[in-house]
Design an enzyme around this catalytic site. Structure first.
Site, PDB file in Angstrom:
ATOM      1  CD  GLU A  84     -14.119  58.381 -41.906  1.00  0.00           C
ATOM      2  OE1 GLU A  84     -14.194  58.912 -40.782  1.00  0.00           O
ATOM      3  OE2 GLU A  84     -14.754  58.781 -42.900  1.00  0.00           O
ATOM      4  CG  ASP A 137     -12.097  54.188 -36.224  1.00  0.00           C
ATOM      5  OD1 ASP A 137     -11.255  55.013 -35.815  1.00  0.00           O
ATOM      6  OD2 ASP A 137     -12.984  53.723 -35.485  1.00  0.00           O
ATOM      7  CD  GLU A 145     -10.011  56.963 -39.282  1.00  0.00           C
ATOM      8  OE1 GLU A 145     -10.029  56.743 -38.058  1.00  0.00           O
ATOM      9  OE2 GLU A 145     -10.938  57.549 -39.877  1.00  0.00           O
TER      10      GLU A 145
END
Length: 239
Positions: free
Chosen positions: A54, A58, A130
């Protein structure tokens, strides 16, 4: 006679439970363990979950979406581009893209999260998206992520422009507050001034009786949308 194309398809394997997801995504993972990690929420208490992916996703998505917007909206200044990116690079924006491939159906969450409909929560779903994009990036590079995101944006948004995205802030906020607080925002008119042909309205937005934003607009609707945008940013910063 067997179809040669389907026989050679990277998606078609007898033991691939993610066949439909990969078809919707337009990418077949070489390492299915990486895909499983991207789909695994920390609530599962397994050795590998999607938190690190994640983190990477991002950054990757921020770059890819920023680049796409830069080239598509050459007439927009930095302020408008930032506003556009903030709408897409957000829990609401990524949840919208995730639902375009039915990602919620493949998440691995704990039994308690399952009971509380965790797989539908924007925070969990957007984080998994993500992580999924980070997995694609690690295996296939930035160009593949760019292609997937372009396709998903076209699928998820009828019109990708500032006006269309801006008009979605109230919906985005309502979805977020229902998921986080089990309530919907309320709006109150604070002031109305000016002649009929040039009215100005000032609205306030409340969540659980707490004022989160005030804004002015040429109509109540416009002021409410601006309030919703401000509240979304505050909730995002508070996470």
């Amino acid at each position: 006679m067997k179809n040669k194309r389907s026989q050679n398809s990277p998606y078609v394997t007898p033991d691939n439970p993610y066949l439909t997801l990969e078809k919707a995504l337009g990418y077949s993972f070489k390492d299915k363990r990486l895909l499983e990690q991207a789909l695994t929420h920390k609530s599962c208490k397994l050795a590998l979950n999607n938190e690190r992916l994640e983190f990477l996703g991002d950054a990757v998505l921020g770059l890819v979406i920023g680049e796409l917007l830069y080239h598509k909206f050459y007439q927009y200044d930095e302020g408008k581009l930032s506003k556009l990116r903030a709408s897409i690079v957000s829990a609401h924006g990524f949840t919208k893209l995730a639902k375009a491939i039915a990602l919620q159906d493949y998440l691995r969450v704990s039994s308690s999260e399952e009971i509380s409909k965790g797989r539908e929560k924007p925070s969990i779903l957007s984080s998994a998206f993500e992580a999924l994009m980070a997995g694609v990036y690690l295996e296939a590079g930035l160009a593949k992520v760019r292609k997937i995101i372009q396709n998903l944006l076209n699928r998820a948004y009828k019109r990708l422009d500032l006006e269309h995205l801006f008009m979605d802030y109230k919906t985005a906020l309502q979805e977020l507050t229902q998921a986080q607080f089990c309530v919907i925002p309320t709006y109150q008119l604070l002031q109305e001034k000016g002649p009929d042909h040039h009215k100005e309205f000032e609205m306030a937005l409340y969540i659980q009786d707490k004022m989160y934003a005030t804004a002015k607009g040429k109509s109540k609707k416009e002021a409410e949308q601006q309030c919703a945008y401000q509240a979304l940013q505050k909730l995002k910063e508070a996470k």
